[in-house]
Design a protein around this motif. Structure first.
Motif, PDB file in Angstrom:
ATOM      1  N   THR A   1       0.828  -1.200   0.000  1.00 22.89           N
ATOM      2  CA  THR A   1       0.000   0.000   0.000  1.00 22.89           C
ATOM      3  C   THR A   1       0.862   1.250   0.000  1.00 22.89           C
ATOM      4  N   LYS A   2       1.931   1.231   0.780  1.00 20.70           N
ATOM      5  CA  LYS A   2       2.861   2.370   0.803  1.00 20.70           C
ATOM      6  C   LYS A   2       3.531   2.541  -0.554  1.00 20.70           C
ATOM      7  N   ALA A   3       3.942   1.427  -1.164  1.00 19.30           N
ATOM      8  CA  ALA A   3       4.597   1.480  -2.469  1.00 19.30           C
ATOM      9  C   ALA A   3       3.635   2.013  -3.532  1.00 19.30           C
ATOM     10  N   ASN A   4       2.389   1.536  -3.525  1.00 22.49           N
ATOM     11  CA  ASN A   4       1.396   2.015  -4.495  1.00 22.49           C
ATOM     12  C   ASN A   4       1.143   3.506  -4.341  1.00 22.49           C
ATOM     13  N   ALA A   5       1.071   3.975  -3.117  1.00 20.52           N
ATOM     14  CA  ALA A   5       0.836   5.401  -2.873  1.00 20.52           C
ATOM     15  C   ALA A   5       2.005   6.241  -3.380  1.00 20.52           C
ATOM     16  N   LYS A   6       3.214   5.773  -3.148  1.00 22.18           N
ATOM     17  CA  LYS A   6       4.404   6.502  -3.599  1.00 22.18           C
ATOM     18  C   LYS A   6       4.463   6.547  -5.126  1.00 22.18           C
ATOM     19  N   LEU A   7       4.146   5.419  -5.775  1.00 22.14           N
ATOM     20  CA  LEU A   7       4.144   5.378  -7.238  1.00 22.14           C
ATOM     21  C   LEU A   7       3.059   6.274  -7.815  1.00 22.14           C
TER      22      LEU A   7
ATOM     23  N   LEU B   1       3.686   9.371 -10.323  1.00 19.38           N
ATOM     24  CA  LEU B   1       3.016   9.442 -11.619  1.00 19.38           C
ATOM     25  C   LEU B   1       2.209  10.723 -11.733  1.00 19.38           C
ATOM     26  N   PHE B   2       1.511  11.101 -10.671  1.00 20.72           N
ATOM     27  CA  PHE B   2       0.726  12.332 -10.688  1.00 20.72           C
ATOM     28  C   PHE B   2       1.629  13.548 -10.881  1.00 20.72           C
ATOM     29  N   ARG B   3       2.772  13.549 -10.197  1.00 24.71           N
ATOM     30  CA  ARG B   3       3.723  14.659 -10.339  1.00 24.71           C
ATOM     31  C   ARG B   3       4.201  14.767 -11.777  1.00 24.71           C
ATOM     32  N   LYS B   4       4.513  13.622 -12.388  1.00 21.33           N
ATOM     33  CA  LYS B   4       4.954  13.623 -13.780  1.00 21.33           C
ATOM     34  C   LYS B   4       3.826  14.059 -14.718  1.00 21.33           C
ATOM     35  N   ALA B   5       2.606  13.563 -14.473  1.00 18.84           N
ATOM     36  CA  ALA B   5       1.468  13.870 -15.336  1.00 18.84           C
ATOM     37  C   ALA B   5       1.102  15.349 -15.303  1.00 18.84           C
TER      38      ALA B   5
ATOM     39  N   PHE C   1      -1.669   7.717 -19.507  1.00 17.99           N
ATOM     40  CA  PHE C   1      -1.784   6.502 -18.699  1.00 17.99           C
ATOM     41  C   PHE C   1      -2.741   6.717 -17.540  1.00 17.99           C
ATOM     42  N   TRP C   2      -2.579   7.837 -16.834  1.00 19.61           N
ATOM     43  CA  TRP C   2      -3.426   8.136 -15.680  1.00 19.61           C
ATOM     44  C   TRP C   2      -4.900   8.186 -16.096  1.00 19.61           C
ATOM     45  N   LEU C   3      -5.181   8.863 -17.206  1.00 22.15           N
ATOM     46  CA  LEU C   3      -6.572   9.006 -17.630  1.00 22.15           C
ATOM     47  C   LEU C   3      -7.164   7.687 -18.121  1.00 22.15           C
TER      48      LEU C   3
END
Length: 52
Positions: free
Chosen positions: A16-22, A26-30, A43-45
């Motif tokens: 769960t911690k790893a998923n949140a960090k990823l 991804l959001f920062r990059k997007a 990808f996010w959309l």
């Protein structure tokens, strides 16, 4: 206090911690600029915005 071993806790909640960090990364990059931001936003959309 509850008698939960630290190793057990990490196994149970580590993903769960790893998923949140990823997701955060991804959001920062997007929401950034450049080619990576376009790819990350698409990808996010597709994944979260139900784009096809």
């Amino acid at each position: 206090m509850l008698g939960i071993d630290a190793k057990t806790h990490e196994l149970a909640f580590g993903h769960t911690k790893a998923n949140a960090k990823l997701a955060e990364n991804l959001f920062r990059k997007a929401t950034g600029e450049g080619r990576e931001s376009v790819i990350a936003a698409i990808f996010w959309l597709k994944a979260r915005g139900r784009w096809k």
